[in-house]
Motif scaffolding. Structure first.
Motif, PDB file in Angstrom:
ATOM      1  N   GLU A  70       1.064  -1.518  -0.206  1.00 56.76           N
ATOM      2  CA  GLU A  70       0.175  -0.061  -0.248  1.00 56.76           C
ATOM      3  C   GLU A  70       1.032   1.465  -0.460  1.00 56.76           C
ATOM      4  OE1 GLU A  70      -3.062  -0.358   2.970  1.00 56.76           O
ATOM      5  OE2 GLU A  70      -2.496   2.292   3.137  1.00 56.76           O
ATOM      6  N   TYR A  71       1.888   0.964   1.087  1.00 55.79           N
ATOM      7  CA  TYR A  71       2.586   2.589   0.685  1.00 55.79           C
ATOM      8  C   TYR A  71       3.611   2.525  -0.940  1.00 55.79           C
ATOM      9  CZ  TYR A  71       6.874   5.141   1.642  1.00 55.79           C
ATOM     10  OH  TYR A  71       8.190   6.504   2.379  1.00 55.79           O
ATOM     11  N   CYS A  72       3.851   1.521  -1.037  1.00 59.22           N
ATOM     12  CA  CYS A  72       5.077   1.562  -1.926  1.00 59.22           C
ATOM     13  C   CYS A  72       4.628   1.532  -3.380  1.00 59.22           C
ATOM     14  CB  CYS A  72       4.990   0.284  -2.990  1.00 59.22           C
ATOM     15  SG  CYS A  72       6.898  -0.661  -1.303  1.00 59.22           S
ATOM     16  N   ILE A  73       3.071   1.162  -3.517  1.00 59.70           N
ATOM     17  CA  ILE A  73       2.103   1.847  -4.682  1.00 59.70           C
ATOM     18  C   ILE A  73       1.895   3.695  -4.587  1.00 59.70           C
ATOM     19  CG2 ILE A  73       0.065   1.993  -5.468  1.00 59.70           C
ATOM     20  CD1 ILE A  73       0.102  -1.293  -5.062  1.00 59.70           C
ATOM     21  N   LYS A  74       1.866   4.228  -3.658  1.00 51.36           N
ATOM     22  CA  LYS A  74       1.036   5.347  -3.244  1.00 51.36           C
ATOM     23  C   LYS A  74       2.276   6.487  -3.235  1.00 51.36           C
ATOM     24  CE  LYS A  74      -1.440   9.526  -2.072  1.00 51.36           C
ATOM     25  NZ  LYS A  74      -2.544   8.861  -2.150  1.00 51.36           N
ATOM     26  N   GLU A  96       1.724  13.380   2.462  1.00 46.69           N
ATOM     27  CA  GLU A  96       2.139  13.421   4.201  1.00 46.69           C
ATOM     28  C   GLU A  96       1.391  13.182   4.821  1.00 46.69           C
ATOM     29  OE1 GLU A  96       3.694  17.504   4.590  1.00 46.69           O
ATOM     30  OE2 GLU A  96       3.600  17.529   6.448  1.00 46.69           O
ATOM     31  N   ARG A  97      -0.341  13.470   4.459  1.00 44.47           N
ATOM     32  CA  ARG A  97      -1.542  12.703   4.815  1.00 44.47           C
ATOM     33  C   ARG A  97      -1.250  11.037   5.119  1.00 44.47           C
ATOM     34  NH1 ARG A  97      -5.613  10.762   3.601  1.00 44.47           N
ATOM     35  NH2 ARG A  97      -5.154  10.558   1.637  1.00 44.47           N
ATOM     36  N   PHE A  98      -1.148  10.817   3.886  1.00 49.43           N
ATOM     37  CA  PHE A  98      -1.047   9.675   3.882  1.00 49.43           C
ATOM     38  C   PHE A  98      -0.431   9.129   4.730  1.00 49.43           C
ATOM     39  CE2 PHE A  98       0.657   5.615   2.001  1.00 49.43           C
ATOM     40  CZ  PHE A  98       0.364   4.865   1.480  1.00 49.43           C
ATOM     41  N   ASP A  99       1.092   9.261   4.460  1.00 50.68           N
ATOM     42  CA  ASP A  99       2.040   8.662   5.648  1.00 50.68           C
ATOM     43  C   ASP A  99       1.492   8.863   7.109  1.00 50.68           C
ATOM     44  OD1 ASP A  99       3.154   8.354   3.947  1.00 50.68           O
ATOM     45  OD2 ASP A  99       5.222   9.960   4.399  1.00 50.68           O
ATOM     46  N   ASN A 104      -0.375   5.299  12.158  1.00 50.09           N
ATOM     47  CA  ASN A 104      -1.672   5.311  13.012  1.00 50.09           C
ATOM     48  C   ASN A 104      -2.409   3.872  12.937  1.00 50.09           C
ATOM     49  OD1 ASN A 104      -3.636   6.375  14.814  1.00 50.09           O
ATOM     50  ND2 ASN A 104      -4.126   7.330  13.378  1.00 50.09           N
ATOM     51  N   ILE A 105      -1.308   3.250  13.516  1.00 56.07           N
ATOM     52  CA  ILE A 105      -1.587   1.397  12.983  1.00 56.07           C
ATOM     53  C   ILE A 105      -1.747   1.427  14.975  1.00 56.07           C
ATOM     54  CG2 ILE A 105      -2.178   0.751  11.006  1.00 56.07           C
ATOM     55  CD1 ILE A 105       1.453   0.614  11.150  1.00 56.07           C
ATOM     56  N   ASP A 106      -2.006  -0.576  15.060  1.00 55.60           N
ATOM     57  CA  ASP A 106      -1.361  -0.778  16.367  1.00 55.60           C
ATOM     58  C   ASP A 106       0.179  -0.664  15.885  1.00 55.60           C
ATOM     59  OD1 ASP A 106      -3.476  -2.134  18.160  1.00 55.60           O
ATOM     60  OD2 ASP A 106      -2.521  -4.151  17.887  1.00 55.60           O
ATOM     61  N   GLN A 107       0.477  -0.814  17.466  1.00 57.01           N
ATOM     62  CA  GLN A 107       1.771  -1.129  17.890  1.00 57.01           C
ATOM     63  C   GLN A 107       2.609  -2.824  17.698  1.00 57.01           C
ATOM     64  OE1 GLN A 107       3.723  -0.395  21.333  1.00 57.01           O
ATOM     65  NE2 GLN A 107       2.608   1.341  21.700  1.00 57.01           N
ATOM     66  N   SER A 108       1.860  -3.796  17.577  1.00 58.02           N
ATOM     67  CA  SER A 108       2.451  -4.930  16.802  1.00 58.02           C
ATOM     68  C   SER A 108       2.370  -5.253  15.033  1.00 58.02           C
ATOM     69  CB  SER A 108       1.921  -6.480  17.321  1.00 58.02           C
ATOM     70  OG  SER A 108       0.042  -6.132  16.669  1.00 58.02           O
TER      71      SER A 108
END
Lengths: 174, 294
Positions: A70-74, A96-99, A104-108
């Motif tokens: 998802e990160y790479c495509i963006k 920046e908004r995307f990043d 903003n996710i669970d720690q694991s």
């Protein structure tokens, strides 16, 4: 450096590669996006990952890989422009908004992502997740850091060791 | 396509964090000011000394230091720890007046901390990049003063000085043969000679030069020069046979700023050599001279 086959020539059809997660899920993704990974870039440049072959990634599970992709495509279009020196302010604000939302996710999930970014050598993602962890530590007292990062409260012996270490560096341990 | 399955028994966040490779943890620690990085020693035994081996160190003035002695003791321990080491790639020393608690006795720092000595000690840690930022400190104290700065380092490649006052005879980097990039911002340059045989890129932004005398720049390897003068006399540029790009701008308060009424003159066009009472443009002459050689 330009990503391979980023759209010009070849009738505009972007080349696709297949990545296989540790739990055998196949992900088909544009070569340009997968090439954000330094580890994968050479294999892809050599023509690997196409057709039925696929590139196995024994260290990355499917949940983490789907997040990484998802990160790479963006980020692939900006990276193809050589870090996008001529990107508009709007594009940059959007990334920046995307990043911000992305980490903003669970720690694991975050820690799995850190390991994947490290193994796949995706520079931008490595910086992003490291900054997220640093932000979790910033401005907190030692006790708050422990709690934020999920460490149990220290035993009296541990506490004494910490006090000594902190005092050695001139820090009063509250 | 994908069918993500949720993880099985998940290890705790603490376990996962502790299992990260050392360079990943170093990356995280490099993003923290040193006084915050030190707090991570509370996480686990493995972390106890990890923060001390992070490849970049940032020391910032901060609210929360109980007094100047504690702060200086911390800096001293850090410097002793890294002396002669090879792990530190960059050191940033950042003091900002507003970082300090209003009750923090800044004079204690200035009385005991000699900035030139501090820089020498940082260089003894074999750092490649040194950043010294003293924001808004110059007017109140002598901490920003760097008299006759002569640095010696075989490792320094980049030096950034912000808010410092260099005075005396020289600003001499002949002892830093690897130094290629230097940036000075909001600083005061009151020296006769500024020299480096290796420097390739120099950026000076909002710098104040002496009004009475010109500083001579002896930078024979310079390729790129960006000079933005706030006040004082523009420097005399020695031969720079490799120079490719140069941008020079003079603030209206500069002694050399042009007062002609030519609409096309931006203030730096008629940079005069008043020592000889010659109205020809010394800066542009020097610049064109170097172009002609190249």
């Amino acid at each position: 450096m330009a990503a391979p086959e980023s759209g010009d020539g070849n009738n505009g059809a972007a080349r696709m590669v297949t990545l296989i997660s540790s739990d055998n899920t196949r992900f088909e993704v544009e070569a340009a996006a997968a090439s954000l990974s330094q580890t994968l870039q050479l294999t892809i440049l050599d023509g690997g990952g196409g057709g039925g072959d696929g590139i196995p990634l024994p260290n990355v599970d499917s949940a983490t890989l789907s997040k990484v992709l998802e990160y790479c495509i963006k980020h692939a279009p900006a990276a193809a422009n050589g870090g996008a020196p001529n990107a508009t302010a709007v594009d940059r604000a959007e990334l920046e908004r995307f990043d911000n939302e992305f980490v903003n996710i669970d720690q694991s999930v975050l820690y799995s992502l850190i390991m994947a970014a490290h193994n796949l050598e995706i520079e931008g993602l490595q910086s992003l997740v490291a900054k997220k962890v640093a932000d979790m530590i910033k401005g907190k007292s030692p006790m708050e850091i422990r709690r934020t990062l999920g460490f149990p409260d220290p035993t009296p012996e541990e506490q004494a060791e910490m006090n000594a270490h902190m005092l050695e560096y001139g820090w009063a341990y509250e | 396509m994908s069918s993500p399955r949720r993880a099985r028994s998940t290890p705790s966040g603490a376990d996962q964090l502790s299992a990260l490779p050392e360079d990943v943890i170093h990356h995280v620690l490099s993003l923290l000011p040193a006084h915050e990085a030190v707090r991570t020693c509370v996480l686990a035994r493995r972390w106890r000394h990890l923060w001390t081996s992070a490849p970049s160190i940032r020391v910032t003035g901060v609210k929360g230091w109980p007094d100047a002695d504690r702060f200086l003791c911390f800096v001293d321990r850090l410097l002793t720890l890294h002396r002669g080491g090879s792990t530190v790639l960059s050191w940033e020393f950042h003091l900002d007046e507003t970082d300090f608690d209003p009750f923090f006795n800044i004079c204690n720092v200035t009385g005991k901390c000699h900035t030139s000595r501090l820089m020498e000690r940082i260089l003894e840690c074999n750092v490649g990049t040194l950043r010294l930022c003293l924001n808004n400190m110059a007017p109140m104290i002598g901490i920003a003063l760097l008299p006759d700065l002569i640095l010696v380092s075989q490792h320094l490649t980049m030096l950034e000085l912000h808010g410092v006052i260099t005075n005396g005879r020289v600003l001499d980097f002949s002892g830093c043969p690897m130094l290629v990039k230097m940036k000075m911002e909001s600083s005061c340059i009151d020296v006769k000679e500024f020299s480096s045989a290796s420097l390739k890129q120099l950026i000076m932004v909002d710098c104040q030069f002496c009004k009475e005398k010109r500083t001579r720049f002896s930078l024979p390897s310079l390729v790129s020069l960006e000079l933005n003068l706030y006040t004082g006399r523009a420097p005399l540029l020695g031969s720079m046979s490799s120079l490719e790009t140069a941008t020079v701008s003079l603030n209206s308060q500069c002694a050399d700023s042009c007062e002609c009424e030519d609409d096309y003159c931006d203030g730096s066009g008629c940079y005069k050599d008043s020592d000889n009472d010659d109205k020809s443009c010394v800066l542009l002459k020097a610049y064109f001279f170097t172009i002609a050689i190249a």
